[in-house]
Structures are given as C-alpha cells and as structure tokens.
Scaffold this motif. Structure first.
Motif, PDB file in Angstrom:
ATOM      1  N   LEU A 163       0.866  -1.181   0.000  1.00  0.00           N
ATOM      2  CA  LEU A 163       0.000   0.000   0.000  1.00  0.00           C
ATOM      3  C   LEU A 163       0.902   1.229   0.000  1.00  0.00           C
ATOM      4  O   LEU A 163       1.694   1.421   0.921  1.00  0.00           O
ATOM      5  N   ASP A 164       0.791   2.039  -1.032  1.00  0.00           N
ATOM      6  CA  ASP A 164       1.718   3.147  -1.268  1.00  0.00           C
ATOM      7  C   ASP A 164       0.948   4.463  -1.267  1.00  0.00           C
ATOM      8  O   ASP A 164       0.112   4.701  -2.140  1.00  0.00           O
ATOM      9  N   GLU A 165       1.242   5.316  -0.297  1.00  0.00           N
ATOM     10  CA  GLU A 165       0.497   6.571  -0.205  1.00  0.00           C
ATOM     11  C   GLU A 165       0.932   7.595  -1.256  1.00  0.00           C
ATOM     12  O   GLU A 165       0.352   8.675  -1.348  1.00  0.00           O
ATOM     13  N   GLU A 166       1.943   7.271  -2.046  1.00  0.00           N
ATOM     14  CA  GLU A 166       2.219   8.103  -3.220  1.00  0.00           C
ATOM     15  C   GLU A 166       1.081   7.970  -4.246  1.00  0.00           C
ATOM     16  O   GLU A 166       0.899   8.834  -5.100  1.00  0.00           O
ATOM     17  N   LEU A 167       0.331   6.877  -4.162  1.00  0.00           N
ATOM     18  CA  LEU A 167      -0.713   6.601  -5.152  1.00  0.00           C
ATOM     19  C   LEU A 167      -2.124   6.811  -4.616  1.00  0.00           C
ATOM     20  O   LEU A 167      -3.023   7.149  -5.366  1.00  0.00           O
ATOM     21  N   ILE A 168      -2.335   6.563  -3.317  1.00  0.00           N
ATOM     22  CA  ILE A 168      -3.679   6.632  -2.757  1.00  0.00           C
ATOM     23  C   ILE A 168      -3.597   7.025  -1.292  1.00  0.00           C
ATOM     24  O   ILE A 168      -2.701   6.589  -0.572  1.00  0.00           O
ATOM     25  N   ASP A 169      -4.504   7.884  -0.845  1.00  0.00           N
ATOM     26  CA  ASP A 169      -4.532   8.263   0.566  1.00  0.00           C
ATOM     27  C   ASP A 169      -4.936   7.062   1.407  1.00  0.00           C
ATOM     28  O   ASP A 169      -5.951   6.402   1.140  1.00  0.00           O
ATOM     29  N   ILE A 170      -4.143   6.773   2.419  1.00  0.00           N
ATOM     30  CA  ILE A 170      -4.411   5.615   3.260  1.00  0.00           C
ATOM     31  C   ILE A 170      -5.461   5.979   4.300  1.00  0.00           C
ATOM     32  O   ILE A 170      -5.286   6.906   5.091  1.00  0.00           O
ATOM     33  N   THR A 171      -6.564   5.233   4.276  1.00  0.00           N
ATOM     34  CA  THR A 171      -7.662   5.396   5.223  1.00  0.00           C
ATOM     35  C   THR A 171      -7.976   4.020   5.807  1.00  0.00           C
ATOM     36  O   THR A 171      -7.538   2.994   5.262  1.00  0.00           O
ATOM     37  N   PRO A 172      -8.744   3.961   6.897  1.00  0.00           N
ATOM     38  CA  PRO A 172      -9.124   2.646   7.433  1.00  0.00           C
ATOM     39  C   PRO A 172      -9.790   1.748   6.394  1.00  0.00           C
ATOM     40  O   PRO A 172      -9.503   0.547   6.337  1.00  0.00           O
ATOM     41  N   GLN A 173     -10.642   2.307   5.544  1.00  0.00           N
ATOM     42  CA  GLN A 173     -11.317   1.494   4.541  1.00  0.00           C
ATOM     43  C   GLN A 173     -10.338   0.968   3.488  1.00  0.00           C
ATOM     44  O   GLN A 173     -10.428  -0.181   3.041  1.00  0.00           O
ATOM     45  N   VAL A 174      -9.399   1.826   3.093  1.00  0.00           N
ATOM     46  CA  VAL A 174      -8.387   1.404   2.119  1.00  0.00           C
ATOM     47  C   VAL A 174      -7.573   0.236   2.686  1.00  0.00           C
ATOM     48  O   VAL A 174      -7.280  -0.738   1.977  1.00  0.00           O
ATOM     49  N   ILE A 175      -7.228   0.324   3.969  1.00  0.00           N
ATOM     50  CA  ILE A 175      -6.474  -0.767   4.594  1.00  0.00           C
ATOM     51  C   ILE A 175      -7.312  -2.037   4.645  1.00  0.00           C
ATOM     52  O   ILE A 175      -6.833  -3.131   4.330  1.00  0.00           O
ATOM     53  N   ARG A 176      -8.582  -1.898   5.030  1.00  0.00           N
ATOM     54  CA  ARG A 176      -9.460  -3.077   5.105  1.00  0.00           C
ATOM     55  C   ARG A 176      -9.582  -3.770   3.747  1.00  0.00           C
ATOM     56  O   ARG A 176      -9.587  -4.995   3.658  1.00  0.00           O
TER      57      ARG A 176
END
Length: 303
Positions: free
Chosen positions: A7-20
């Motif tokens: 999971l790379d925050e250069e590409l997408i904002d990391i949120t709880p849902q993104v992690i799930r």
C-alpha cells in the motif's frame, strides 16, 4: 511463500477502509510494515495509530533510514511494536516467521522493542553477505501505471567516509554487488518486458570496481541491450578518473551509458575536506572532460 500486499500513499490516501480492502485474503493476525524516511515519518506514525485503532491485535513494524537511526522515537509513539534496524529483508522474514509460529522474536538481532517498560535495542544484525541470494524485485506487486520501472540497483553500500552520508546506517562501509549475469537479467526484464528506454542505476557508487563494470558492459553488448536503452549511473569522480580512466568511460559509452552523476557536493575544497570527501574538487572537472570526450552527459550533485 508469504502472501503480502503493498500500500503506497504516493498513489492513494491511506484510510481505514483502504487498509481493510487491502488486507482481504491475508492471514490473521495481521503484520503491518511501515517504511519511512525522515521527511514523512510523521505521517507514518499517524498511519500506525490508525492501524492500531482499527486492528488492535495486529503487529506494527517500522523500518527504513529514520526508524533505524531513531528507534526510540518510533517505539515511544505507543503504536509501534518493533523496529527493524538496517537491512530489512532477513530480519523482517525471521520476525514474521516467529510471530506466525508464536515464538519469541526478542532474540533477533537488528530488532528494537519495548520490554517491561524499557526500550531494548538488540545487537546489530549482520549484513546479507551475498546480495545475489535476494530474490528478484516483485514487479507483480507494483503494477500501477504511475510507477516508473526504469530504475535498478546493482550494488549496495560505499566504502568511503563522507560525513553527511546516511547510507552507513544500513550498510556500514561495506560494498557488495550483484553478478553481471544477475544484473543483465534485471536489465533485460526492464527493457524487454516493461519497455524501458532509459534505466538509471541507483547504486551509491557504481564505478568503484572497474573490472566489474567492464564485465557488465561486455554482457550488455553481447545481449544487444545497448541498442535498446540509455543507461545512467551515480558514482565518484575519482573512481572514474583514477581507477577506471579513459578505457572505462569508452567501454561504458559503447555499452549504452549516456549519463553519469557525480557527488561534487561543494565547489570549495576546504568544505570538501571538512566533509571528508577524500577527493578534490578539480577531479570532478577531470571526470567531466572524460565523459564529454565520449559524448556522455554529466550531472554534479550538490548537497
């Protein structure tokens, strides 16, 4: 044989849902590794807090240059279980195996953690003696179109003592390098599978051992890769001028190397001496003339 996701925050904002979404199909309890440079370690700590809030039974591990130099800072956040210091491949593998097998990981070298309220920094782990044993880069985990695949590393480390360099936190003053055959396999993949027309070797010091460079150049020409790709390196001026000389630069130009970058850092010899560069300012201009002779572009890096 360990399934994992990136999971790379250069590409997408990391949120709880993104992690799930990203952990679907992974083995519980989850192990999250967060790699940080100093510039974004603050965001790393916020992500760790997010993870611990959403997955309180998970293990959070920090690694990279900043946590390696300041493991106490990461552990003091209260959201970090372990810090992997230095070169991470083997330590992270052993830590993962210990956690999965419900074994005690606190004896592992290169690991920092809190025990009985005290921060424990275990002894340094030995460096991986042969980096040719490290598996090829997992391109299948990095398929996003924003990624530039035109970067390779053919060696690790640098034996010099420049005072400002952070690389020694990971590699000391060692210099380890991949075989020419391994490098050609990686370069062939970048050029023929990923269609790269330009590839940068991000080694700290590509030209330290001229015989190695000559061998790489021979194999590039044998495979015809020099007709398909432009190559660039980072290196030291004295290694090119004194160790390699005219023969090295000519051979590199024939093999498709079109650019060299040199760490000049300062144009003032007194400052160069203070920073323990152990080479003259003038030798960078000698390297420039040599590269220009064979049509190579040159960059001087200034810290």
């Amino acid at each position: 044989d360990i399934r994992c996701n990136i999971l790379d925050e250069e590409l997408i904002d990391i949120t709880p849902q993104v992690i799930r979404d990203k952990i679907q199909g992974l083995v519980q309890p989850y192990i999250f590794g967060i790699s940080c440079l100093t510039a974004h370690v603050g965001r790393g700590y916020k992500i760790a807090e997010m993870i611990k809030t959403e997955f309180p039974d998970s293990t959070v591990v920090f690694g990279g240059l900043h946590p390696s130099s300041l493991p106490e800072e990461a552990l003091a956040t209260g959201h970090c279980d372990y810090v992997v210091r230095g070169e991470g491949e083997e330590i992270m593998l052993k830590l993962s195996q210990a956690l999965r097998n419900k074994e005690d990981p606190t004896k592992l070298h290169g690991l920092s953690f809190i025990k009985d309220g005290m921060i424990i920094n275990n002894p340094e782990a030995p460096l991986i003696p042969d980096i040719n044993t490290i598996p090829p880069f997992p391109y299948h985990l990095f398929k996003h179109p924003k990624y530039d695949m035109g970067f390779l590393t053919s060696s690790r480390g640098c034996p010099y003592r420049c005072s400002y360099c952070s690389q020694r936190l990971l590699t000391g003053t060692t210099y380890r390098y991949k075989t020419a055959d391994y490098i050609i396999q990686e370069l062939d993949l970048a050029v023929n599978q990923f269609g790269q027309k330009a590839v940068v070797f991000y080694d700290d010091n590509f030209c330290l051992k001229p015989r190695r460079v000559h061998e790489i150049c021979d194999k590039i020409i044998e495979r015809g890769l020099h007709k398909k790709v432009k190559l660039s390196v980072q290196t030291r001026a004295d290694n090119v001028v004194i160790n390699g000389g005219d023969d090295l630069v000519r051979h590199m130009a024939e093999a498709g190397f079109t650019h060299m970058g040199f760490g000049l850092e300062t144009g003032i010899q007194r400052l160069s001496d203070l920073s323990r560069k152990d080479q003259t300012v003038q030798i960078h201009f000698d390297a420039l003339d040599l590269c220009n002779k064979y049509g190579m572009d040159v960059s001087f890096f200034m810290i």
